[in-house]
Motif scaffolding. Structure first.
Motif, mmCIF file in Angstrom:
data_model
loop_
_atom_site.group_PDB
_atom_site.id
_atom_site.type_symbol
_atom_site.label_atom_id
_atom_site.label_comp_id
_atom_site.label_asym_id
_atom_site.label_seq_id
_atom_site.Cartn_x
_atom_site.Cartn_y
_atom_site.Cartn_z
ATOM 1 N N THR A 96 0.831 -1.213 0.000
ATOM 2 C CA THR A 96 0.000 0.000 0.000
ATOM 3 C C THR A 96 0.857 1.250 0.000
ATOM 4 N N GLY A 97 1.912 1.252 0.783
ATOM 5 C CA GLY A 97 2.786 2.420 0.887
ATOM 6 C C GLY A 97 3.832 2.195 1.966
ATOM 7 N N PHE A 98 4.502 3.277 2.355
ATOM 8 C CA PHE A 98 5.590 3.186 3.318
ATOM 9 C C PHE A 98 5.432 4.234 4.420
ATOM 10 N N HIS A 99 6.013 3.899 5.576
ATOM 11 C CA HIS A 99 6.113 4.854 6.675
ATOM 12 C C HIS A 99 7.574 5.035 7.045
ATOM 13 N N HIS A 100 7.931 6.271 7.309
ATOM 14 C CA HIS A 100 9.267 6.566 7.837
ATOM 15 C C HIS A 100 9.266 6.180 9.323
ATOM 16 N N VAL A 101 10.199 5.328 9.730
ATOM 17 C CA VAL A 101 10.229 4.862 11.117
ATOM 18 C C VAL A 101 11.582 5.175 11.746
ATOM 19 N N SER A 102 11.587 5.277 13.062
ATOM 20 C CA SER A 102 12.821 5.559 13.800
ATOM 21 C C SER A 102 13.671 4.300 13.911
ATOM 22 N N LEU A 103 14.907 4.481 14.312
ATOM 23 C CA LEU A 103 15.806 3.349 14.515
ATOM 24 C C LEU A 103 15.264 2.422 15.594
ATOM 25 N N PHE A 104 14.778 2.989 16.694
ATOM 26 C CA PHE A 104 14.216 2.187 17.785
ATOM 27 C C PHE A 104 13.017 1.380 17.294
ATOM 28 N N LYS A 105 12.183 2.008 16.460
ATOM 29 C CA LYS A 105 10.975 1.341 15.972
ATOM 30 C C LYS A 105 11.312 0.151 15.087
ATOM 31 N N ILE A 106 12.225 0.321 14.151
ATOM 32 C CA ILE A 106 12.532 -0.779 13.233
ATOM 33 C C ILE A 106 13.230 -1.919 13.964
ATOM 34 N N LEU A 107 14.006 -1.605 15.006
ATOM 35 C CA LEU A 107 14.640 -2.660 15.800
ATOM 36 C C LEU A 107 13.622 -3.437 16.628
ATOM 37 N N SER A 108 12.484 -2.801 16.919
ATOM 38 C CA SER A 108 11.444 -3.445 17.717
ATOM 39 C C SER A 108 10.476 -4.279 16.881
ATOM 40 N N LEU A 109 10.529 -4.116 15.554
ATOM 41 C CA LEU A 109 9.565 -4.789 14.680
ATOM 42 C C LEU A 109 10.207 -5.882 13.822
ATOM 43 N N LEU A 110 11.437 -6.242 14.121
ATOM 44 C CA LEU A 110 12.119 -7.263 13.328
ATOM 45 C C LEU A 110 11.357 -8.583 13.334
ATOM 46 N N GLY A 111 11.277 -9.214 12.185
ATOM 47 C CA GLY A 111 10.606 -10.502 12.073
ATOM 48 C C GLY A 111 9.167 -10.399 11.633
ATOM 49 N N LYS A 112 8.559 -9.244 11.789
ATOM 50 C CA LYS A 112 7.161 -9.073 11.399
ATOM 51 C C LYS A 112 7.058 -8.748 9.914
ATOM 52 N N THR A 113 5.844 -8.612 9.428
ATOM 53 C CA THR A 113 5.600 -8.414 8.000
ATOM 54 C C THR A 113 4.776 -7.148 7.770
ATOM 55 N N PRO A 114 4.648 -6.691 6.521
ATOM 56 C CA PRO A 114 3.886 -5.466 6.252
ATOM 57 C C PRO A 114 2.467 -5.464 6.804
ATOM 58 N N SER A 115 1.863 -6.630 6.954
ATOM 59 C CA SER A 115 0.496 -6.671 7.489
ATOM 60 C C SER A 115 0.469 -6.824 9.007
ATOM 61 N N THR A 116 1.632 -7.057 9.627
ATOM 62 C CA THR A 116 1.672 -7.236 11.091
ATOM 63 C C THR A 116 2.599 -6.252 11.794
ATOM 64 N N PHE A 117 3.160 -5.285 11.054
ATOM 65 C CA PHE A 117 4.005 -4.275 11.689
ATOM 66 C C PHE A 117 3.220 -3.422 12.681
ATOM 67 N N GLY A 118 1.904 -3.351 12.478
ATOM 68 C CA GLY A 118 1.093 -2.509 13.348
ATOM 69 C C GLY A 118 1.079 -1.057 12.905
ATOM 70 N N LEU A 119 1.562 -0.782 11.704
ATOM 71 C CA LEU A 119 1.553 0.571 11.158
ATOM 72 C C LEU A 119 0.269 0.776 10.352
ATOM 73 N N PRO A 120 -0.334 1.954 10.396
ATOM 74 C CA PRO A 120 -1.619 2.175 9.712
ATOM 75 C C PRO A 120 -1.486 2.223 8.199
ATOM 76 N N LEU A 121 -2.517 1.719 7.521
ATOM 77 C CA LEU A 121 -2.555 1.832 6.071
ATOM 78 C C LEU A 121 -2.810 3.281 5.656
ATOM 79 N N GLU A 122 -3.587 3.974 6.487
ATOM 80 C CA GLU A 122 -3.871 5.376 6.196
ATOM 81 C C GLU A 122 -2.601 6.204 6.415
ATOM 82 N N GLY A 123 -2.360 7.100 5.511
ATOM 83 C CA GLY A 123 -1.202 7.979 5.646
ATOM 84 C C GLY A 123 0.081 7.406 5.066
ATOM 85 N N ALA A 124 0.023 6.179 4.562
ATOM 86 C CA ALA A 124 1.214 5.595 3.948
ATOM 87 C C ALA A 124 1.540 6.328 2.648
ATOM 88 N N ARG A 125 2.815 6.567 2.415
ATOM 89 C CA ARG A 125 3.251 7.309 1.240
ATOM 90 C C ARG A 125 4.022 6.395 0.289
#
Length: 374
Positions: free
Chosen positions: A186-215
Motif C-alpha cells: 500500500t505504501g511506506f512509513h518513515h520509522v525511527s531506529l528504535f521502531k525498526i529494531l522493535s519490529l524485526l521478524g514481522k511483515t507489512p500486514s503485522t508491523f502494526g503501522l496504519p494503512l492510512e497515511g502511507a506514502r
C-alpha cells in the motif's frame, strides 16, 4: 522441522523462516559454563540498555538544534554513530568485515570505488537481523522505511503444471496452505531506529503501522534529507536464501535509474555454531514488551554471534549507472526489467544467495502457523 515443511521453498529446498541452529549436540564445556554465560549476558544487556537510554535522551536534547537542519543532522548522526557502534560491540561485533565487490576483472578496481550515498539516494539490501540495521545507521545515518499492506489471502496452486521438486512428493512436499496470493504494498512509513529494531521478524500486514497515511517510496525519497534504506523482501529471513522481492518501487522507474543513485548491499552470516549462534531474526521475539532485538539476542548469545560480512556492490555496476541495461536483467534470468528485479538479481549474485519463491505473504502465513503450534 517436518511440521513446517509446507513453508520450504519448492525450487531450492530452502526453509527461509526458521532460525538456523547447529546440527550437532552442544559441547559439554558450553553446558558447564552456562551460569557464567548467563551472568555475562545479563551484564551486557544492562550496559546495552544504558546505551539505548542515553541515545534516546541525547537525541531528544538534540531536537533544540532542529531549527538549523545541517547542524541538527550532524549532531544527531554523531550520537547515532557512537551508540550504534557501542551496541554492536556489546553484541559481539567488535569488527565487521566489509567488502567492495565488482564483477569486473580490472586490477585495482576494488580500491578505486567508494560508497557515498547522498540525500535522496536509495540503499537496497537483503534483511536478516538487527546487525545490518545498526551498521547502516552508524555508517550512513539513513532514513529507514517500512512497508504496509493488508493481510494476504491464501491462494491455490496449479499442481498440474508443477514439475520436479514442485510436484509435492517426498521430503519436498509443499502443501497448498503455504501458497499465498501476491499482495500489493500500500505504501511506506518513515520509522525511527528504535521502531525498526522493535519490529524485526514481522511483515507489512503485522508491523502494526496504519494503512492510512502511507506514502509512496518515491514521495519519501524526494523529500528525504538523507539516504533511504529499502528492504524489498519486506521482512526478515534466516539468511539461507533470498525472499521474493515485492514491487516496492514506482512502476515509472526503469533501469538504468535516472534522478538518483542506487546502492546495492548484501549481509551474509556464517553458519551458526553453539558458541556462535545465528543473530538472524526471522521470527519475532515472543516477549510482550517491544524491546529492541539487540537486547533480546544479547541474552541468548554466549560470547559473540556468527560472523557477519557486509558486501557492497561497486557503484560502477549499480542499476543507476548509464551502462546498466534492461538486457542485463533479462540475461541474468530476470522475468521483467524492473528495478526490484534488477536489485534481486544483483543481491543474489553479490551474496551468492539462492532466490526463493517465498515472500512476505508466505512469512505471514508461516508466523500464524508457527504460533498456533507453540
Amino acid at each position: 522441522m517436518e511440521k513446517f515443511s509446507a513453508y520450504r521453498d519448492a525450487g531450492t529446498g530452502i526453509q527461509p523462516f526458521l532460525t538456523p541452529v547447529p546440527s550437532n549436540a552442544p559441547p559439554m564445556a558450553l553446558q558447564i559454563l552456562q551460569p557464567l554465560i548467563y551472568a555475562f549476558a545479563v551484564l551486557r544487556c544492562v550496559m546495552a540498555s544504558i546505551v539505548l537510554a542515553e541515545h534516546a535522551i541525547l537525541q531528544t536534547i538534540a531536537l533544540v538544534l532542529s531549527p538549523v537542519p545541517p547542524v541538527y543532522r550532524t549532531v544527531a548522526w554523531l550520537f547515532t554513530a557512537v551508540h550504534c557502534r557501542m551496541l554492536l560491540a556489546l553484541a559481539g561485533y567488535g569488527w565487521i568485515q566489509v567488502e567492495m565487490v565488482t564483477k569486473k576483472k580490472t586490477r585495482g578496481s576494488q580500491l578505486q570505488e567508494k560508497w557515498s550515498p547522498k540525500a535522496g539516494d536509495v540503499i537496497v539490501s537483503n534483511w536478516c537481523s538487527w546487525a545490518e540495521i545498526l551498521w547502516l545507521a552508524f555508517r550512513f545515518n539513513p532514513v529507514f522505511v517500512l512497508p504496509v499492506a493488508p493481510t494476504p489471502q491464501s491462494g491455490e496452486s496449479d499442481a498440474s503444471t508443477a514439475t520436479g521438486r514442485r510436484t509435492g512428493t517426498g521430503s519436498a512436499a509443499i502443501h497448498k496452505s503455504s501458497n499465498m496470493q501476491r499482495t500489493a504494498i500500500t505504501g511506506f512509513h518513515h520509522v525511527s531506529l528504535f521502531k525498526i529494531l522493535s519490529l524485526l521478524g514481522k511483515t507489512p500486514s503485522t508491523f502494526g503501522l496504519p494503512l492510512e497515511g502511507a506514502r509512496s517510496l518515491e514521495s519519501i525519497r524526494k523529500s528525504a534529507d538523507r539516504p533511504i534504506v529499502v528492504f524489498p523482501e519486506c521482512t526478515t529471513s534466516n539468511g539461507r536464501g533470498l525472499l521474493r522481492f515485492a514491487e516496492v518501487f514506482d512502476s515509472s522507474i526503469t533501469v538504468p535509474v535516472k534522478g538518483f543513485n542506487v546502492f546495492i548491499m548484501c549481509g551474509r552470516f556464517d553458519s551458526p555454531t553453539h558458541w556462535q549462534p545465528s543473530p538472524t531474526c526471522s521470527i519475532p521475539s515472543s516477549i510482550p514488551i517491544p524491546l529492541p532485538q539487540p537486547l533480546v539476542h544479547i541474552l541468548t548469545i554466549p560470547f559473540e554471534p556468527s560472523r557477519l560480512t557486509i558486501r557492497l556492490l561497486a557503484p560502477s555496476e549499480s542499476p543507476s549507472t548509464g551502462t546498466f541495461l534492461e538486457s542485463d536483467v533479462l540475461a541474468a534470468g530476470g522475468t521483467k526489467a524492473t528495478l526490484s528485479e534488477a536489485c534481486a538479481i544483483l543481491i543474489s549474485q553479490l551474496g551468492k544467495l539462492k532466490r526463493t519463491g517465498q515472500g512476505w505473504e508466505e512469512k505471514t502465513s508461516f508466523l500464524s502457523f508457527y504460533y498456533s503450534k507453540r
